[in-house]
Design an enzyme around this catalytic site. Sequence first.
Site, mmCIF file in Angstrom:
data_model
loop_
_atom_site.group_PDB
_atom_site.id
_atom_site.type_symbol
_atom_site.label_atom_id
_atom_site.label_comp_id
_atom_site.label_asym_id
_atom_site.label_seq_id
_atom_site.Cartn_x
_atom_site.Cartn_y
_atom_site.Cartn_z
ATOM 1 N N PRO A 2 0.441 -1.104 0.329
ATOM 2 C CA PRO A 2 -0.231 0.055 0.080
ATOM 3 C C PRO A 2 0.675 1.649 0.064
ATOM 4 C CG PRO A 2 -0.246 -1.306 1.543
ATOM 5 C CD PRO A 2 0.650 -2.301 1.370
ATOM 6 N N GLU A 3 0.990 1.863 -1.034
ATOM 7 C CA GLU A 3 1.724 3.514 -1.079
ATOM 8 C C GLU A 3 0.342 4.269 -0.891
ATOM 9 O OE1 GLU A 3 4.362 4.022 -4.116
ATOM 10 O OE2 GLU A 3 5.265 1.452 -3.787
ATOM 11 N N LYS A 55 1.041 8.231 3.816
ATOM 12 C CA LYS A 55 0.704 6.911 3.996
ATOM 13 C C LYS A 55 0.197 6.163 5.262
ATOM 14 C CE LYS A 55 4.642 5.313 1.201
ATOM 15 N NZ LYS A 55 5.515 4.552 0.708
ATOM 16 N N ARG A 256 17.095 -0.612 -2.231
ATOM 17 C CA ARG A 256 15.682 -1.263 -2.031
ATOM 18 C C ARG A 256 15.678 -1.101 -3.855
ATOM 19 N NH1 ARG A 256 15.033 -0.972 1.380
ATOM 20 N NH2 ARG A 256 12.861 -0.595 3.295
#
Length: 266
Positions: A2-3, A55, A256
């Site tokens: 979820p962003e 978020k 990342r």
Amino acid sequence: MPELPEVESIRRRLSRHILGKPILSVETELPRIVRQGELSQMVGLSITSIDRQGKYLVFKTNSLLILYAHLRMTGTFLYFDNAEDRVKDHICARWEFADGELLYRDVRTLGGLWVSVDGVPPWKALGLDPLDKKLTWKEFAGLLSHKKSPIKAVLLDQSVIAGVGNIYACEALFAAQINPRRPADEISEKSYRKLFKELKCILWSAIEASGTTFRDFRLSDGREGGFQNFLKVYGKAGATCPRCAQPIEKVVVAQRSAYFCPNCQK
DNA sequence: CCATTTGTTTTTAC
DNA sequence: TGTAAAAACAAATG
Ligand SMILES: [Zn+2]
């Protein structure tokens, strides 16, 4: 994962179903995810508004109590009417209303809930919302362009711009044709203007599509989002670039994974 | 058991 | 002192 668009999609759906309804009971099935206070403090209250800060979801009530939530990797909120069938596994918390039930579901249980009565939010520093109507491209560029870190690391820094995660950072950089490893202070004003435009376009489109379902994410009614069908580079290592047909590469930037086209993104 | 996945906080380095 | 990079952390999945 979820962003901003996924959190916004959840916020919109929940707002249609739970506002103003008294909370009859609350069950905490996994106490570990409640990082502050107790969910039982919410019994008898009703939620008056649901906001999003980056978020985070912010549930305000008809008392001083505020519930903050962060979904991390696999968290989501689900709402079901009493008669509806619902998922039973990985439920961490439930709020019961007269005609339905709000569930917090989190497979990897890395998300968090904070019950606050002093109005102090759980975050240390949150930057501006990229969809803030008042934010101009020059202000956007000013926030990022003095940083020496790779542009992708800066986009992911929630204290600079709040809400962008790995998926949309990769997609925005592809659309703006910027290499994710490029230092933020070596990007032209013109490129920042394009990046800002493309980022907003992608985020709004993703909200329109109810977010991206990648691995575990589900909408508040359990269905999938639709934006994964529009992804150009995220998760597509080895695929051909939709712009130049060269292969998409996966590299590590700021600890990342970053997906990009070395030919198109300079 | 290890690699992988994430955003945030903490620690270390410069 | 401030910034930036790196590590730690949460926990489950394949
Ligand atoms: Zn390309």
